[in-house]
Design an enzyme around this catalytic site. Structure first.
Site, short mmCIF file in Angstrom:
data_model
loop_
_atom_site.label_atom_id
_atom_site.label_comp_id
_atom_site.label_asym_id
_atom_site.label_seq_id
_atom_site.Cartn_x
_atom_site.Cartn_y
_atom_site.Cartn_z
N ARG A 199 0.83 -1.21 0.00
CA ARG A 199 0.00 0.00 0.00
C ARG A 199 0.86 1.26 0.00
NH1 ARG A 199 -1.77 2.60 4.21
NH2 ARG A 199 -1.86 0.83 5.62
N TYR A 216 -18.60 13.40 -16.69
CA TYR A 216 -18.85 12.07 -16.11
C TYR A 216 -19.60 12.22 -14.78
CZ TYR A 216 -18.13 7.35 -14.44
OH TYR A 216 -18.33 6.08 -13.97
N ASP A 260 -9.68 14.61 -17.78
CA ASP A 260 -10.15 13.23 -17.85
C ASP A 260 -10.00 12.80 -19.31
OD1 ASP A 260 -11.53 10.83 -17.99
OD2 ASP A 260 -13.02 11.43 -16.50
N LYS A 289 -11.89 1.20 -18.87
CA LYS A 289 -12.43 1.35 -20.22
C LYS A 289 -11.42 0.87 -21.27
CE LYS A 289 -15.65 3.19 -17.75
NZ LYS A 289 -15.81 4.62 -17.51
C1 LIG Z 1 -15.79 5.30 -16.30
C2 LIG Z 1 -15.30 6.68 -16.26
C3 LIG Z 1 -14.77 7.21 -15.09
C4 LIG Z 1 -14.72 6.43 -13.78
O1 LIG Z 1 -13.92 5.29 -13.88
P1 LIG Z 1 -14.17 3.98 -12.97
O2 LIG Z 1 -13.04 3.11 -13.40
O3 LIG Z 1 -15.52 3.45 -13.32
O4 LIG Z 1 -14.09 4.40 -11.56
C5 LIG Z 1 -14.31 8.51 -15.12
N1 LIG Z 1 -14.37 9.25 -16.23
C6 LIG Z 1 -14.87 8.77 -17.38
C7 LIG Z 1 -14.91 9.65 -18.58
C8 LIG Z 1 -15.36 7.48 -17.44
O5 LIG Z 1 -15.88 7.02 -18.59
#
Ligand SMILES: *Cc1c(COP(=O)(O)O)cnc(C)c1O
Length: 373
Positions: A47, A99, A170, A195
């Protein structure tokens, strides 16, 4: 952690990074399920100090984004670590199309008076530049979810900002192959590795990448103190998925363009949003800041929410599921999700996978036609 040499293209880095090089070492860093290590070297407790498996993922993504990466339990965990950097009373500026998890996190903090939140339209470049003068955290997401509006990252990241302010991007929808926010001057770039990086809808992971050494240490510290550590198997699978990211993206992007063009001609489709279409409001910006238009298409249907729900039930090859960026195509009606009431009721978000393009078209077209009957 190794950096990507300037002569190595991202496509090659995806395949070669994060591997051991000592004779006899396994070609792939294995999943190492260790909480603790024999004392005597710098690594004692995972950790605090990480594991070689997490570091493989950090090397792969860090090299793509041209910075130093910290891997987290999920995209939201990485995002929360950035918000964790804010002092009390900070000003946070979010895009109008953003998001939902980030909107929720920001709202929860605002409710407890930890910070205040302002919103700016994704394509309002002048608004963002003004916001840079007052914000402690500029939060950009481009292309945005689910309207796929493209922000002028180049201009916003270069705008004069309040001393110590963080500009976070992001970069999940673009992936580091289509957009490098740190090279535009962003402080930190975020990936939900759940993703495209993972690419198979079988894990949760997130990565934050920065060129700022102090921020890198602070993000590591936040991970240590909140325990938002990546899973061992998840990090291993994310690296494995990343090996084919360039191929997957190229294929899905080609298909997405084709489907977007065909949808635009469809008599039962009223509007298609895809940054690659000349009709998209920020198409010109997309051509300027993105290397590819991505794999997500949003479209509206004649007949509203009811028809759209029927289309979701009718598709066979395309799966009716949330999320995006995987080998399989998925689709959902976004306004059906609580908190998304501002969206057109019939808007379907399609994440295009790597199936045969004509098969996908036949599936989509027949699902729409039979829904309208
Ligand atoms: C899915 C997503 C997130 C969050 O990610 P997780 O892995 O589900 O916590 C943040 N920003 C965007 C654009 C996303 O598509």
């Amino acid at each position: 952690m190794e950096k990507r040499p300037s002569g190595i293209k991202p496509e090659s880095w995806l395949v070669s990074a994060g591997r051991a090089s000592e004779p006899g070492a396994p070609l792939n860093v294995p999943p190492i399920p260790a909480s603790n290590f024999i004392i005597g070297r710098e690594r004692e407790y995972s950790r605090d100090d990480g594991t070689p498996t997490w570091e493989a993922l950090e090397e792969v993504v860090g090299g793509l984004e041209s910075g130093k990466a910290v891997a987290f339990a999920s995209g939201m965990a990485a995002i929360a670590a950035v918000f964790d950097q804010l002092a009390a009373g900070a000003v946070v500026v979010l895009p109008d199309d953003c998001y939902q998890g980030v909107v929720g996190l920001a709202a929860a903090g605002a409710e407890r008076q930890r910070w205040s939140v302002q919103r700016v339209a994704v394509d309002d470049t002048a608004g963002w530049i003004r916001a840079c003068g007052v914000a402690d955290l500029i939060w950009l997401e481009s292309p945005s979810n689910p309207l796929l509006t493209v922000a002028d990252l180049e201009a916003v990241c270069a705008a004069p900002r309040k001393p110590g302010a963080i500009v976070a991007v992001d970069n999940t929808f673009a992936t580091p192959l289509n957009q490098q926010p740190l090279d535009f001057g962003a402080t930190v770039s975020l990936q939900s590795a759940t993703k495209f990086i993972g690419g198979h809808s079988d894990l949760l992971a997130g990565v934050a990448t920065t060129k700022d050494d102090a921020l890198w240490h602070a993000l590591r510290k936040s991970r240590e103190l909140t325990g938002a550590t990546p899973g061992t198997l998840e990090a291993f699978l994310a690296v494995r998925g990343a090996r084919t990211l360039a191929l997957r993206l190229q294929r899905a992007q080609q298909t997405a363009m084709l489907l977007a063009e065909r949808l635009e001609e469809h008599p039962l489709v009223t509007r298609v949003r895809y940054p690659g279409l000349p009709s998209h409001p920020t198409h010109a910006m997309a051509k300027r800041v993105l290397k590819g238009f991505g794999t997500i298409i949003s479209f509206d249907l004649l007949g509203g929410a009811e028809i759209a729900d029927r289309v979701c039930r009718n598709v066979r090859l395309i799966r009716h599921a949330t999320s995006l960026g995987a080998v399989e195509s998925t689709m959902e009606r976004r306004a059906a999700i609580p908190g998304q009431g501002h969206l057109p009721p019939s808007l379907l978000r399609l994440s295009v996978g790597i199936e045969d393009a004509d098969d996908l078209w036949v599936d989509l077209d027949s699902a729409i036609r039979s829904a309208a009957q």
